[in-house]
Scaffold this active site. Sequence first.
Site, short mmCIF file in Angstrom:
data_model
loop_
_atom_site.label_atom_id
_atom_site.label_comp_id
_atom_site.label_asym_id
_atom_site.label_seq_id
_atom_site.Cartn_x
_atom_site.Cartn_y
_atom_site.Cartn_z
N LYS A 69 14.27 -4.01 10.77
CA LYS A 69 13.36 -5.28 10.79
C LYS A 69 14.00 -5.97 12.12
CE LYS A 69 12.58 -5.31 5.83
NZ LYS A 69 12.20 -6.17 4.64
N GLU A 79 3.62 5.54 3.89
CA GLU A 79 4.33 4.76 5.16
C GLU A 79 4.71 5.62 6.47
OE1 GLU A 79 6.06 1.69 1.67
OE2 GLU A 79 7.37 2.73 2.75
N TYR A 122 2.32 -4.20 4.14
CA TYR A 122 2.65 -4.57 3.04
C TYR A 122 1.86 -5.18 2.11
CZ TYR A 122 7.50 -4.74 4.83
OH TYR A 122 8.75 -4.54 5.34
N HIS A 145 13.77 -1.73 5.57
CA HIS A 145 12.87 -1.38 4.81
C HIS A 145 13.20 -0.08 3.81
CE1 HIS A 145 9.00 -0.70 2.72
NE2 HIS A 145 9.16 0.46 3.05
N ARG A 185 17.54 3.71 -1.23
CA ARG A 185 17.75 2.47 -1.64
C ARG A 185 19.09 2.19 -2.12
NH1 ARG A 185 12.75 -0.17 -2.38
NH2 ARG A 185 13.44 -1.49 -3.94
N ARG A 214 22.30 -3.78 4.21
CA ARG A 214 21.99 -5.01 3.76
C ARG A 214 22.86 -6.13 3.71
NH1 ARG A 214 16.30 -3.78 -0.01
NH2 ARG A 214 14.95 -3.82 1.49
N ASN A 224 16.22 -8.91 5.64
CA ASN A 224 17.24 -7.88 5.09
C ASN A 224 17.59 -6.78 5.75
OD1 ASN A 224 14.87 -6.97 4.51
ND2 ASN A 224 15.27 -7.16 2.01
N1 UDP Z 1 10.78 -10.56 0.22
C1 UDP Z 1 10.91 -11.78 0.76
N2 UDP Z 1 11.07 -12.57 -0.42
C2 UDP Z 1 11.17 -12.36 -1.58
C3 UDP Z 1 11.28 -10.95 -1.97
C4 UDP Z 1 10.94 -9.98 -1.00
O1 UDP Z 1 10.71 -12.34 1.83
O2 UDP Z 1 11.53 -13.03 -2.60
C5 UDP Z 1 10.55 -9.55 1.50
C6 UDP Z 1 11.79 -8.60 1.87
O3 UDP Z 1 12.04 -8.51 3.24
C7 UDP Z 1 11.67 -7.42 1.25
C8 UDP Z 1 10.20 -7.14 1.10
O4 UDP Z 1 9.77 -8.59 1.16
O5 UDP Z 1 12.40 -6.15 1.74
C9 UDP Z 1 9.51 -6.16 0.38
O6 UDP Z 1 9.90 -6.71 -1.12
P1 UDP Z 1 10.30 -5.86 -2.21
O7 UDP Z 1 10.13 -6.51 -3.40
O8 UDP Z 1 9.48 -4.56 -1.98
O9 UDP Z 1 11.70 -5.45 -1.59
P2 UDP Z 1 12.51 -4.17 -1.34
O10 UDP Z 1 11.70 -3.04 -1.81
O11 UDP Z 1 12.38 -4.19 0.34
O12 UDP Z 1 13.76 -4.15 -1.49
MG MG Z 2 9.65 -2.71 -1.95
#
Ligand code: UDP
Ligand code: MG
Length: 140
Positions: A11, A128, A51, A117, A87, A104, A114
């Site tokens: 990111k 994706e 997104y 992705h 993940r 992360r 974070n």
């Molecule tokens: N995100 C955020 N605030 C939140 C949750 C998520 O800004 O409360 C952002 C963060 O960059 C995250 C992305 O949105 O990676 C996608 O969210 P997701 O719940 O899919 O998390 P991930 O799969 O990336 O762990």
């Molecule tokens: Mg996600």
Amino acid sequence: MSGNITFTMIKPKAVAKGYMGKIIDQIIAGGFKIKALKYTKLTKQEAEQFYAIHKERPFYQGLTDFMSSGPIIAAVLEKENAVEAYRNFIGATNPEAAAEGTIRKLYGTNIEANAVHGSDSDENAVIESNFYFSTREWNY
Ligand code: UDP
Ligand code: MG
């Protein structure tokens, strides 16, 4: 092939802080094989499209502003059970909650910025990957 690939982005904040080399090294050391790799930048509209699944969430505007704020790295990775393995490898969404030594935890700034992705399903890994690359660029 499907089931063995995932998609990642480094990111904007992590790229801006100069962490891209360290993050790519850690990905390779973790046993993920790079199938495709690109340094590029999203427009706001492209970030919104990527997104779109989150468009009703309160963080959507901030996230898509952030994701279009600077260059990113996009990559397709291959490993057995790649989606779940990656993940687990990158750590929890919130860097503060991520396990020690994860990408992360090491390189994330906050829950939005974070560091990386990671796809959440085999189906989304393909969608994706095809968002950034032609199929022939990663599916070989
Ligand atoms: N995100 C955020 N605030 C939140 C949750 C998520 O800004 O409360 C952002 C963060 O960059 C995250 C992305 O949105 O990676 C996608 O969210 P997701 O719940 O899919 O998390 P991930 O799969 O990336 O762990
Ligand atoms: Mg996600």
